[in-house]
Design a protein around this motif. Structure first.
Motif, PDB file in Angstrom:
ATOM      1  N   GLN A  11      -3.207   0.583   5.989  1.00  0.00           N
ATOM      2  CA  GLN A  11      -4.348   1.491   5.976  1.00  0.00           C
ATOM      3  C   GLN A  11      -4.142   2.637   6.960  1.00  0.00           C
ATOM      4  O   GLN A  11      -4.445   3.806   6.664  1.00  0.00           O
ATOM      5  N   ASP A  12      -3.616   2.315   8.135  1.00  0.00           N
ATOM      6  CA  ASP A  12      -3.339   3.351   9.131  1.00  0.00           C
ATOM      7  C   ASP A  12      -2.270   4.316   8.615  1.00  0.00           C
ATOM      8  O   ASP A  12      -2.396   5.539   8.782  1.00  0.00           O
ATOM      9  N   ALA A  13      -1.231   3.786   7.986  1.00  0.00           N
ATOM     10  CA  ALA A  13      -0.173   4.641   7.444  1.00  0.00           C
ATOM     11  C   ALA A  13      -0.734   5.593   6.389  1.00  0.00           C
ATOM     12  O   ALA A  13      -0.381   6.780   6.343  1.00  0.00           O
ATOM     13  N   ARG A  14      -1.607   5.073   5.520  1.00  0.00           N
ATOM     14  CA  ARG A  14      -2.207   5.925   4.490  1.00  0.00           C
ATOM     15  C   ARG A  14      -3.037   7.033   5.113  1.00  0.00           C
ATOM     16  O   ARG A  14      -2.945   8.203   4.702  1.00  0.00           O
ATOM     17  N   ASN A  15      -3.849   6.695   6.100  1.00  0.00           N
ATOM     18  CA  ASN A  15      -4.690   7.704   6.737  1.00  0.00           C
ATOM     19  C   ASN A  15      -3.858   8.781   7.418  1.00  0.00           C
ATOM     20  O   ASN A  15      -4.181   9.970   7.365  1.00  0.00           O
ATOM     21  N   ARG A  16      -2.774   8.376   8.054  1.00  0.00           N
ATOM     22  CA  ARG A  16      -1.899   9.349   8.720  1.00  0.00           C
ATOM     23  C   ARG A  16      -1.153  10.210   7.699  1.00  0.00           C
ATOM     24  O   ARG A  16      -1.015  11.422   7.873  1.00  0.00           O
ATOM     25  N   ALA A  17      -0.667   9.570   6.639  1.00  0.00           N
ATOM     26  CA  ALA A  17       0.114  10.300   5.639  1.00  0.00           C
ATOM     27  C   ALA A  17      -0.702  11.394   4.970  1.00  0.00           C
ATOM     28  O   ALA A  17      -0.178  12.473   4.650  1.00  0.00           O
ATOM     29  N   ARG A  18      -1.977  11.148   4.777  1.00  0.00           N
ATOM     30  CA  ARG A  18      -2.810  12.134   4.088  1.00  0.00           C
ATOM     31  C   ARG A  18      -3.136  13.350   4.955  1.00  0.00           C
ATOM     32  O   ARG A  18      -3.746  14.298   4.483  1.00  0.00           O
ATOM     33  N   GLN A  19      -2.704  13.311   6.196  1.00  0.00           N
ATOM     34  CA  GLN A  19      -2.891  14.460   7.088  1.00  0.00           C
ATOM     35  C   GLN A  19      -1.608  15.269   7.267  1.00  0.00           C
ATOM     36  O   GLN A  19      -1.587  16.233   8.024  1.00  0.00           O
ATOM     37  N   LEU A  20      -0.557  14.896   6.551  1.00  0.00           N
ATOM     38  CA  LEU A  20       0.759  15.507   6.775  1.00  0.00           C
ATOM     39  C   LEU A  20       1.090  16.647   5.822  1.00  0.00           C
ATOM     40  O   LEU A  20       2.183  17.189   5.879  1.00  0.00           O
ATOM     41  N   GLY A  21       0.193  17.007   4.938  1.00  0.00           N
ATOM     42  CA  GLY A  21       0.478  18.094   4.017  1.00  0.00           C
ATOM     43  C   GLY A  21       1.097  17.594   2.723  1.00  0.00           C
ATOM     44  O   GLY A  21       1.062  16.396   2.411  1.00  0.00           O
ATOM     45  N   PRO A  22       1.712  18.481   1.917  1.00  0.00           N
ATOM     46  CA  PRO A  22       2.290  18.105   0.624  1.00  0.00           C
ATOM     47  C   PRO A  22       3.327  16.997   0.764  1.00  0.00           C
ATOM     48  O   PRO A  22       4.069  16.944   1.747  1.00  0.00           O
ATOM     49  N   PHE A  23       3.383  16.140  -0.228  1.00  0.00           N
ATOM     50  CA  PHE A  23       4.319  15.024  -0.212  1.00  0.00           C
ATOM     51  C   PHE A  23       5.759  15.517  -0.313  1.00  0.00           C
ATOM     52  O   PHE A  23       6.076  16.390  -1.129  1.00  0.00           O
ATOM     53  N   SER A  24       6.641  14.942   0.521  1.00  0.00           N
ATOM     54  CA  SER A  24       8.046  15.333   0.513  1.00  0.00           C
ATOM     55  C   SER A  24       8.984  14.150   0.273  1.00  0.00           C
ATOM     56  O   SER A  24       9.840  14.197  -0.603  1.00  0.00           O
ATOM     57  N   TYR A  25       8.814  13.064   1.056  1.00  0.00           N
ATOM     58  CA  TYR A  25       9.772  11.962   0.971  1.00  0.00           C
ATOM     59  C   TYR A  25       9.105  10.678   1.419  1.00  0.00           C
ATOM     60  O   TYR A  25       8.316  10.677   2.371  1.00  0.00           O
ATOM     61  N   TYR A  26       9.421   9.599   0.714  1.00  0.00           N
ATOM     62  CA  TYR A  26       8.874   8.280   1.045  1.00  0.00           C
ATOM     63  C   TYR A  26       9.982   7.252   0.854  1.00  0.00           C
ATOM     64  O   TYR A  26      10.707   7.279  -0.154  1.00  0.00           O
ATOM     65  N   TYR A  27      10.121   6.352   1.822  1.00  0.00           N
ATOM     66  CA  TYR A  27      11.111   5.280   1.736  1.00  0.00           C
ATOM     67  C   TYR A  27      10.449   3.977   2.152  1.00  0.00           C
ATOM     68  O   TYR A  27       9.696   3.940   3.137  1.00  0.00           O
ATOM     69  N   SER A  28      10.706   2.923   1.424  1.00  0.00           N
ATOM     70  CA  SER A  28      10.178   1.614   1.803  1.00  0.00           C
ATOM     71  C   SER A  28      11.198   0.542   1.465  1.00  0.00           C
ATOM     72  O   SER A  28      12.043   0.721   0.573  1.00  0.00           O
ATOM     73  N   TYR A  29      11.087  -0.568   2.163  1.00  0.00           N
ATOM     74  CA  TYR A  29      12.003  -1.699   1.969  1.00  0.00           C
ATOM     75  C   TYR A  29      11.203  -2.979   2.065  1.00  0.00           C
ATOM     76  O   TYR A  29      10.342  -3.118   2.938  1.00  0.00           O
ATOM     77  N   MET A  30      11.455  -3.883   1.154  1.00  0.00           N
ATOM     78  CA  MET A  30      10.759  -5.156   1.161  1.00  0.00           C
ATOM     79  C   MET A  30      11.752  -6.250   0.817  1.00  0.00           C
ATOM     80  O   MET A  30      12.556  -6.101  -0.112  1.00  0.00           O
ATOM     81  N   ALA A  31      11.720  -7.351   1.562  1.00  0.00           N
ATOM     82  CA  ALA A  31      12.669  -8.430   1.339  1.00  0.00           C
ATOM     83  C   ALA A  31      11.980  -9.773   1.513  1.00  0.00           C
ATOM     84  O   ALA A  31      10.873  -9.853   2.051  1.00  0.00           O
ATOM     85  N   GLN A  32      12.646 -10.816   1.062  1.00  0.00           N
ATOM     86  CA  GLN A  32      12.136 -12.167   1.242  1.00  0.00           C
ATOM     87  C   GLN A  32      13.298 -13.090   1.596  1.00  0.00           C
ATOM     88  O   GLN A  32      14.452 -12.795   1.265  1.00  0.00           O
TER      89      GLN A  32
END
Length: 273
Positions: free
Chosen positions: A176-197
């Motif tokens: 939720q914090d990441a979403r709130n911060r991201a929406r203040q950064l201007g136009p979307f440019s790049y997103y990277y995520s990693y998930m493992a188990q």
């Protein structure tokens, strides 16, 4: 609270996420040792919001072990929880593919069905529940195809019931914090995520991993949703490519199964159209 204001809840799928029940040497994952769904429903009953609880699985002969697991991990650990359950199928039934249909028939219109079963079974179970005028919560992904997804949405509208996907990462304070911060950064440019188990999860999902679903559906769908949640208001995907690596899982499961799946998605900011 009066009985008519209380909901009855059917939980379909008696495994790790529902009841913390895993028949491997490693047991349930460390972040959900007692499961999540049943524990939450027991607490809702304690609060007077839920009355009858029904648990359904294809394999009735493992239900005594599931109930014992719930007793040990929930009944002994939490106060004032009524952990009584009605179960489908009967304890002496080895395998009943129609168990969910019979369990759904035992519910009344307006009740709730929570589905945590292998990904390729979601559509048919959810459709049967909706047609019985039951509200439905489905584990992610709701279905494996867009066609089935749209069909469920239209079916829910026709029967005037709620249909939702359990994307619990949206309620994680970090996301939720990441979403709130991201929406203040201007136009979307790049997103990277990693998930493992951990590798031992392959044993947990041995019956269907690489057969009826893969890690991009049942794991990475969280971050696909988070990505869209972050920027979907201002951008949309235009192209998706994917690649996979194999080797480790195939040896462990003795059948084709991906170790990793990598998605590369091109997005377009809406103001650039």
């Amino acid at each position: 609270m009066q009985d008519q204001q209380q909901l009855d809840v059917l939980m379909v799928g008696a495994g790790e996420y529902t009841a913390g029940f895993v028949q491997t040497q490693h047991g349930a994952a460390a972040d959900k040792p007692a499961g999540v769904v049943a524990l939450t429903c027991f607490d809702l009953r304690r609060q007077g919001k839920v009355k009858r609880l029904v648990l359904c699985d294809r394999c009735g002969t493992r239900m005594p072990a599931v109930r014992e697991n719930i007793h040990n991990k929930i009944g002994k650990m939490y106060r004032d929880l009524d952990i009584s359950l009605e179960c489908f199928p009967a304890d002496d039934v080895q395998d009943d593919p129609a168990a969910s249909v019979k369990a759904i028939a035992s519910m009344k219109p307006g009740d709730v069905v929570i589905i945590f079963t292998p990904d390729d079974t979601h559509h048919n179970i959810a459709a049967a529940a909706i047609q019985a005028s039951l509200h439905v919560l489905v584990a992610k992904p709701i279905t494996k195809t867009l066609q089935e997804h749209k069909a469920l949405v239209q079916l829910a509208k026709r029967h005037n019931v709620l249909l939702a996907v359990e994307y619990h990462k949206r309620y994680d304070p970090i996301y939720q914090d990441a979403r709130n911060r991201a929406r203040q950064l201007g136009p979307f440019s790049y997103y990277y995520s990693y998930m493992a188990q951990p590798k031992q999860q392959l044993d947990t999902f041995r019956a269907w991993a690489g057969k009826s679903s893969d890690i991009n559906y049942y794991l990475n769908s969280h971050h696909i949703d988070i990505h869209n949640w972050l920027v979907g208001h201002a951008a949309h995907p235009t192209r998706v490519t994917a690649m996979a690596s194999t080797g480790v899982a195939e040896v462990r499961l003795e059948r084709p199964c991906e170790d990793t799946i990598t998605l590369s998605t091109q997005w377009s900011n809406r103001q650039e159209q």
